[in-house]
Design a protein around this motif. Structure first.
Motif, PDB file in Angstrom:
ATOM      1  N   PRO A 125     -23.779  -2.660   4.467  1.00  0.00           N
ATOM      2  CA  PRO A 125     -24.841  -3.656   4.600  1.00  0.00           C
ATOM      3  C   PRO A 125     -24.470  -5.026   4.039  1.00  0.00           C
ATOM      4  CG  PRO A 125     -25.738  -1.571   3.827  1.00  0.00           C
ATOM      5  CD  PRO A 125     -24.254  -1.435   3.783  1.00  0.00           C
ATOM      6  N   ASP A 126     -23.547  -5.088   3.077  1.00  0.00           N
ATOM      7  CA  ASP A 126     -23.181  -6.368   2.463  1.00  0.00           C
ATOM      8  C   ASP A 126     -22.085  -7.102   3.224  1.00  0.00           C
ATOM      9  OD1 ASP A 126     -20.930  -4.894   1.908  1.00  0.00           O
ATOM     10  OD2 ASP A 126     -21.086  -5.028  -0.268  1.00  0.00           O
ATOM     11  N   GLY A 127     -21.683  -6.587   4.366  1.00  0.00           N
ATOM     12  CA  GLY A 127     -20.639  -7.213   5.155  1.00  0.00           C
ATOM     13  C   GLY A 127     -19.270  -6.614   4.959  1.00  0.00           C
ATOM     14  N   GLY A 128     -19.137  -5.716   4.018  1.00  0.00           N
ATOM     15  CA  GLY A 128     -17.866  -5.048   3.781  1.00  0.00           C
ATOM     16  C   GLY A 128     -17.679  -3.850   4.684  1.00  0.00           C
ATOM     17  N   VAL A 129     -16.672  -3.034   4.356  1.00  0.00           N
ATOM     18  CA  VAL A 129     -16.367  -1.849   5.149  1.00  0.00           C
ATOM     19  C   VAL A 129     -16.003  -0.703   4.215  1.00  0.00           C
ATOM     20  CG1 VAL A 129     -13.934  -2.500   5.422  1.00  0.00           C
ATOM     21  CG2 VAL A 129     -15.003  -0.972   7.089  1.00  0.00           C
ATOM     22  N   LEU A 130     -16.395   0.489   4.589  1.00  0.00           N
ATOM     23  CA  LEU A 130     -16.102   1.715   3.855  1.00  0.00           C
ATOM     24  C   LEU A 130     -15.124   2.542   4.668  1.00  0.00           C
ATOM     25  CD1 LEU A 130     -16.779   3.838   1.569  1.00  0.00           C
ATOM     26  CD2 LEU A 130     -18.609   4.641   3.091  1.00  0.00           C
ATOM     27  N   LEU A 131     -14.006   2.949   4.048  1.00  0.00           N
ATOM     28  CA  LEU A 131     -12.987   3.734   4.749  1.00  0.00           C
ATOM     29  C   LEU A 131     -12.732   5.031   4.005  1.00  0.00           C
ATOM     30  CD1 LEU A 131     -11.762   0.467   4.731  1.00  0.00           C
ATOM     31  CD2 LEU A 131     -10.599   1.546   6.657  1.00  0.00           C
ATOM     32  N   ALA A 132     -12.293   6.042   4.750  1.00  0.00           N
ATOM     33  CA  ALA A 132     -11.950   7.338   4.165  1.00  0.00           C
ATOM     34  C   ALA A 132     -10.608   7.785   4.717  1.00  0.00           C
ATOM     35  CB  ALA A 132     -13.023   8.379   4.489  1.00  0.00           C
ATOM     36  N   ASN A 133      -9.852   8.552   3.914  1.00  0.00           N
ATOM     37  CA  ASN A 133      -8.556   9.021   4.389  1.00  0.00           C
ATOM     38  C   ASN A 133      -8.427  10.532   4.280  1.00  0.00           C
ATOM     39  OD1 ASN A 133      -7.877   9.613   1.724  1.00  0.00           O
ATOM     40  ND2 ASN A 133      -6.377   7.972   1.517  1.00  0.00           N
ATOM     41  N   GLN A 134      -7.333  11.052   4.835  1.00  0.00           N
ATOM     42  CA  GLN A 134      -7.144  12.498   4.868  1.00  0.00           C
ATOM     43  C   GLN A 134      -6.721  13.056   3.518  1.00  0.00           C
ATOM     44  OE1 GLN A 134      -4.061  13.095   7.793  1.00  0.00           O
ATOM     45  NE2 GLN A 134      -2.455  12.956   6.261  1.00  0.00           N
ATOM     46  N   ALA A 135      -6.517  12.179   2.521  1.00  0.00           N
ATOM     47  CA  ALA A 135      -6.210  12.643   1.169  1.00  0.00           C
ATOM     48  C   ALA A 135      -7.475  12.795   0.334  1.00  0.00           C
ATOM     49  CB  ALA A 135      -5.248  11.663   0.492  1.00  0.00           C
ATOM     50  N   GLY A 136      -8.649  12.649   0.952  1.00  0.00           N
ATOM     51  CA  GLY A 136      -9.902  12.814   0.236  1.00  0.00           C
ATOM     52  C   GLY A 136     -10.304  11.601  -0.575  1.00  0.00           C
ATOM     53  N   GLN A 137      -9.847  10.427  -0.194  1.00  0.00           N
ATOM     54  CA  GLN A 137     -10.143   9.200  -0.933  1.00  0.00           C
ATOM     55  C   GLN A 137     -11.015   8.262  -0.107  1.00  0.00           C
ATOM     56  OE1 GLN A 137      -5.859   8.415  -1.250  1.00  0.00           O
ATOM     57  NE2 GLN A 137      -6.101   8.348  -3.480  1.00  0.00           N
ATOM     58  N   LEU A 138     -11.845   7.473  -0.808  1.00  0.00           N
ATOM     59  CA  LEU A 138     -12.678   6.464  -0.186  1.00  0.00           C
ATOM     60  C   LEU A 138     -12.279   5.092  -0.702  1.00  0.00           C
ATOM     61  CD1 LEU A 138     -14.403   9.112   0.203  1.00  0.00           C
ATOM     62  CD2 LEU A 138     -16.408   7.629   0.122  1.00  0.00           C
ATOM     63  N   PHE A 139     -12.401   4.088   0.175  1.00  0.00           N
ATOM     64  CA  PHE A 139     -12.060   2.715  -0.168  1.00  0.00           C
ATOM     65  C   PHE A 139     -13.130   1.786   0.396  1.00  0.00           C
ATOM     66  CE2 PHE A 139      -8.212   5.178   0.211  1.00  0.00           C
ATOM     67  CZ  PHE A 139      -7.470   4.825  -0.912  1.00  0.00           C
ATOM     68  N   VAL A 140     -13.325   0.670  -0.294  1.00  0.00           N
ATOM     69  CA  VAL A 140     -14.199  -0.370   0.226  1.00  0.00           C
ATOM     70  C   VAL A 140     -13.431  -1.681   0.240  1.00  0.00           C
ATOM     71  CG1 VAL A 140     -16.363   0.693  -0.499  1.00  0.00           C
ATOM     72  CG2 VAL A 140     -15.157  -0.839  -2.060  1.00  0.00           C
ATOM     73  N   SER A 141     -13.832  -2.557   1.148  1.00  0.00           N
ATOM     74  CA  SER A 141     -13.259  -3.896   1.214  1.00  0.00           C
ATOM     75  C   SER A 141     -14.379  -4.880   1.498  1.00  0.00           C
ATOM     76  CB  SER A 141     -12.201  -3.991   2.314  1.00  0.00           C
ATOM     77  OG  SER A 141     -11.764  -5.327   2.488  1.00  0.00           O
ATOM     78  N   GLY A 142     -14.465  -5.928   0.681  1.00  0.00           N
ATOM     79  CA  GLY A 142     -15.410  -6.994   0.943  1.00  0.00           C
ATOM     80  C   GLY A 142     -14.854  -7.916   2.001  1.00  0.00           C
ATOM     81  N   ALA A 143     -15.556  -8.976   2.299  1.00  0.00           N
ATOM     82  CA  ALA A 143     -15.111  -9.916   3.318  1.00  0.00           C
ATOM     83  C   ALA A 143     -13.770 -10.517   2.940  1.00  0.00           C
ATOM     84  CB  ALA A 143     -16.151 -11.015   3.499  1.00  0.00           C
ATOM     85  N   GLY A 144     -12.722 -10.131   3.670  1.00  0.00           N
ATOM     86  CA  GLY A 144     -11.404 -10.691   3.454  1.00  0.00           C
ATOM     87  C   GLY A 144     -10.657 -10.136   2.263  1.00  0.00           C
ATOM     88  N   GLY A 145     -11.263  -9.234   1.510  1.00  0.00           N
ATOM     89  CA  GLY A 145     -10.620  -8.727   0.308  1.00  0.00           C
ATOM     90  C   GLY A 145      -9.787  -7.487   0.556  1.00  0.00           C
ATOM     91  N   PRO A 146      -8.948  -7.108  -0.441  1.00  0.00           N
ATOM     92  CA  PRO A 146      -8.129  -5.903  -0.307  1.00  0.00           C
ATOM     93  C   PRO A 146      -8.979  -4.642  -0.407  1.00  0.00           C
ATOM     94  CG  PRO A 146      -7.944  -6.772  -2.516  1.00  0.00           C
ATOM     95  CD  PRO A 146      -8.762  -7.774  -1.741  1.00  0.00           C
ATOM     96  N   LEU A 147      -8.368  -3.515  -0.131  1.00  0.00           N
ATOM     97  CA  LEU A 147      -9.054  -2.243  -0.273  1.00  0.00           C
ATOM     98  C   LEU A 147      -9.108  -1.848  -1.748  1.00  0.00           C
ATOM     99  CD1 LEU A 147      -7.456  -0.278   2.695  1.00  0.00           C
ATOM    100  CD2 LEU A 147      -9.713  -1.354   2.618  1.00  0.00           C
ATOM    101  N   THR A 148     -10.283  -1.392  -2.165  1.00  0.00           N
ATOM    102  CA  THR A 148     -10.477  -0.939  -3.539  1.00  0.00           C
ATOM    103  C   THR A 148     -10.950   0.501  -3.509  1.00  0.00           C
ATOM    104  OG1 THR A 148     -11.112  -3.174  -4.233  1.00  0.00           O
ATOM    105  CG2 THR A 148     -11.710  -1.344  -5.694  1.00  0.00           C
ATOM    106  N   ALA A 149     -10.325   1.360  -4.308  1.00  0.00           N
ATOM    107  CA  ALA A 149     -10.701   2.771  -4.331  1.00  0.00           C
ATOM    108  C   ALA A 149     -12.106   2.946  -4.892  1.00  0.00           C
ATOM    109  CB  ALA A 149      -9.704   3.562  -5.156  1.00  0.00           C
ATOM    110  N   VAL A 150     -12.881   3.818  -4.269  1.00  0.00           N
ATOM    111  CA  VAL A 150     -14.217   4.144  -4.752  1.00  0.00           C
ATOM    112  C   VAL A 150     -14.091   5.252  -5.794  1.00  0.00           C
ATOM    113  CG1 VAL A 150     -16.464   5.077  -4.113  1.00  0.00           C
ATOM    114  CG2 VAL A 150     -15.283   3.496  -2.569  1.00  0.00           C
TER     115      VAL A 150
END
Length: 358
Positions: free
Chosen positions: A299-324
């Motif tokens: 909702p804040d304009g970022g993106v939520l990603l998930a991988n096959q290693a069981g990890q989640l990441f978020v990225s804000g507008a233009g920012g790097p991926l940060t582990a959740v």
């Protein structure tokens, strides 16, 4: 077929199904019996292998192996199984037009529909019916330069039977829905699913490469698939043209952010963002070399990603991926935001609600 993400990601399940070949002497009823068997009943549906989820109003609907569809009306706290699902094939994607009308797709070219928020589902089409629709469309294009090629594709679909999976879908509204899948499958309904028509001729995909993800932003649609395949439509999915890809490996996920950006994700931790409608792409750094299998707009304009290693990441507008920050999770197939800021992780271990807002 090119290499794809490893089991048990959602897309790998589909690719395995597409490659599977049973003995020639097997009866059709044995090969495709799951198309006529009701979903398996389980005690705890939230512990089944769940591969995709969506919101139907405030209800959470998750789909997975053996036709299991799990429902939660309290934000993924308590779960129950859908009352009626007519197939026991693996279901791979689900989307809703509103709180009542939704569709799910899966193995065998299955397309299911619900009119009551996921409680009851009906079978609208399977691979055999879609093959017939493809043959009918090819016959109508006999004078078109692509008519012969489409006829050959349709002939193979009819000959093979319903053995090819659908991978993703987009629900425009309660009447128009498009579905995409392995070997370039692409079909559409304009009447809520009473009739499905082939739309393979809209795609610049002569090799029939797998279509893994479909993202939409207004009238612009993006199809992403294997070997870096990127197709874009600027007329609401009526015609797609190929655009340059920043990565030659397989794309497994795509989404449009609230701020109008495109995000692609795929093999070996590759994630890219475009702010100019796919003309230029910027690598999103910060993920390990594990395949990213899901991308969901926040909702804040970022993106939520998930991988096959069981990890989640978020990225804000233009920012790097940060582990959740999260406990160790089994391999994931999808992660999606829930109202209030929580996340829902789906995959080999079932459903896990994460209350962190990081």
């Amino acid at each position: 077929m090119s290499s794809v993400a490893l089991w048990p990601t959602r897309r790998r399940v589909l690719a395995l199904a597409a490659a599977a070949v049973l003995p020639a002497q097997a009866a059709e009823t044995d090969r495709f019996g799951a198309l006529s068997r009701a979903a398996r009943t389980v005690v705890r549906p939230e512990r089944a292998v769940l591969l995709a989820g969506a919101l139907a109003g405030e209800r959470v609907v998750a789909v997975g192996e053996r036709g299991v569809i799990a429902l939660s009306d309290d934000g993924a706290g308590r779960w129950r199984q859908a009352r009626s699902v007519p197939v026991s094939v693996t279901l791979t994607a689900v989307r809703f037009a509103d709180a009542a009308n939704g569709w799910a797709v899966g193995h065998g070219g299955v397309i299911l529909a619900t009119r009551d928020g996921g409680e009851h589902w009906v079978l609208q089409a399977d691979g055999a019916r879609l093959a017939e629709a493809a043959a009918s469309a090819a016959a109508g294009l006999a004078a078109d330069p692509r008519g012969l090629a489409l006829a050959k594709e349709a002939e193979l679909l009819v000959k093979d039977g319903p053995d090819k999976p659908l991978l993703d879908l987009h629900v425009v509204d309660a009447r128009r829905v498009v579905v995409a899948g392995a070997y370039g499958l692409f079909f559409e309904t304009l009447d809520g699913g009473m009739r499905w028509t082939a739309a393979l001729d809209r795609l610049d995909n002569p090799k029939g490469q797998h279509l893994y993800a479909l993202a939409v932003r207004g009238s612009t649609w993006l199809l992403a698939g294997e070997q870096g395949l990127l197709l874009r439509s600027t007329d609401e999915g009526r015609r797609f043209v190929r655009i340059a890809s920043p990565y030659n490996g397989t794309w497994l996920a795509a989404c449009a952010t609230r701020d109008g950006e495109w995000v692609l994700a795929g093999l070996r931790g590759h994630a890219w963002r475009s702010t100019d409608d796919g003309q230029h792409w910027t690598r999103l750094e910060g993920a390990p070399p594990a395949s990213l299998v899901s991308a969901s707009a926040l909702p804040d304009g970022g993106v939520l990603l998930a991988n096959q290693a069981g990890q989640l990441f978020v990225s804000g507008a233009g920012g790097p991926l940060t582990a959740v920050p999260a406990p160790a999770l089994p391999p994931l197939s999808q992660a999606l935001p829930l109202p209030g800021g929580a996340r829902l992780a789906l995959g080999f271990g079932g459903a896990a609600r994460l209350d962190t807002k990081a």
